[in-house]
Design a protein around this motif. Structure first.
Motif, mmCIF file in Angstrom:
data_model
loop_
_atom_site.group_PDB
_atom_site.id
_atom_site.type_symbol
_atom_site.label_atom_id
_atom_site.label_comp_id
_atom_site.label_asym_id
_atom_site.label_seq_id
_atom_site.Cartn_x
_atom_site.Cartn_y
_atom_site.Cartn_z
ATOM 1 N N GLY A 9 0.951 -1.184 -0.042
ATOM 2 C CA GLY A 9 -0.033 0.012 -0.033
ATOM 3 C C GLY A 9 0.890 1.311 0.089
ATOM 4 O O GLY A 9 0.319 2.286 -0.021
ATOM 5 N N GLN A 10 2.129 1.024 0.230
ATOM 6 C CA GLN A 10 2.868 2.208 0.439
ATOM 7 C C GLN A 10 3.461 2.849 -1.302
ATOM 8 O O GLN A 10 3.646 1.986 -2.058
ATOM 9 N N THR A 11 3.240 4.081 -1.430
ATOM 10 C CA THR A 11 3.588 4.709 -2.556
ATOM 11 C C THR A 11 5.144 4.898 -2.574
ATOM 12 O O THR A 11 5.821 5.429 -1.682
ATOM 13 N N HIS A 27 6.057 7.041 -10.171
ATOM 14 C CA HIS A 27 5.271 6.551 -8.633
ATOM 15 C C HIS A 27 4.682 5.174 -8.813
ATOM 16 O O HIS A 27 3.872 4.930 -9.762
ATOM 17 N N TYR A 28 4.916 4.379 -7.862
ATOM 18 C CA TYR A 28 4.388 3.151 -7.983
ATOM 19 C C TYR A 28 3.676 2.907 -6.363
ATOM 20 O O TYR A 28 4.211 3.328 -5.581
ATOM 21 N N VAL A 29 2.544 1.753 -6.399
ATOM 22 C CA VAL A 29 2.209 1.356 -5.198
ATOM 23 C C VAL A 29 2.547 -0.032 -4.854
ATOM 24 O O VAL A 29 2.443 -0.974 -6.082
ATOM 25 N N VAL A 45 4.726 -4.118 -7.866
ATOM 26 C CA VAL A 45 4.321 -2.763 -8.077
ATOM 27 C C VAL A 45 3.580 -2.282 -8.931
ATOM 28 O O VAL A 45 3.474 -2.867 -10.033
ATOM 29 N N VAL A 48 0.954 4.271 -10.546
ATOM 30 C CA VAL A 48 -0.056 5.267 -10.128
ATOM 31 C C VAL A 48 -0.536 5.948 -11.536
ATOM 32 O O VAL A 48 -1.750 6.104 -11.583
#
Length: 62
Positions: A9-11, A27-29, A45, A48
């Protein structure tokens, strides 16, 4: 054994090197934590921006 640095869940920011296209950068989650593969942990990942998923090494993330 050392724990994963990033949590589900972290970006994070993907910093590819070598044969990766520069367009993969961004940026990826974190979707899933994966086991170590030689040089450290891996993660699944999801971008976004476009929803593309990839498997990356921990040292490619910030």
């Amino acid at each position: 054994m050392q724990a994963h640095k990033f949590q589900i869940g972290q970006t994070v920011e993907f910093q590819p090197g070598g044969s990766y296209l520069a367009t993969a950068r961004g940026h990826y989650v974190v979707v899933r934590q994966l086991p170590t593969e030689g040089a450290g942990y891996q993660y699944r990942v999801k971008s976004v921006t476009d929803g593309h998923e990839r498997i990356v090494r921990e040292n490619q993330l910030d």
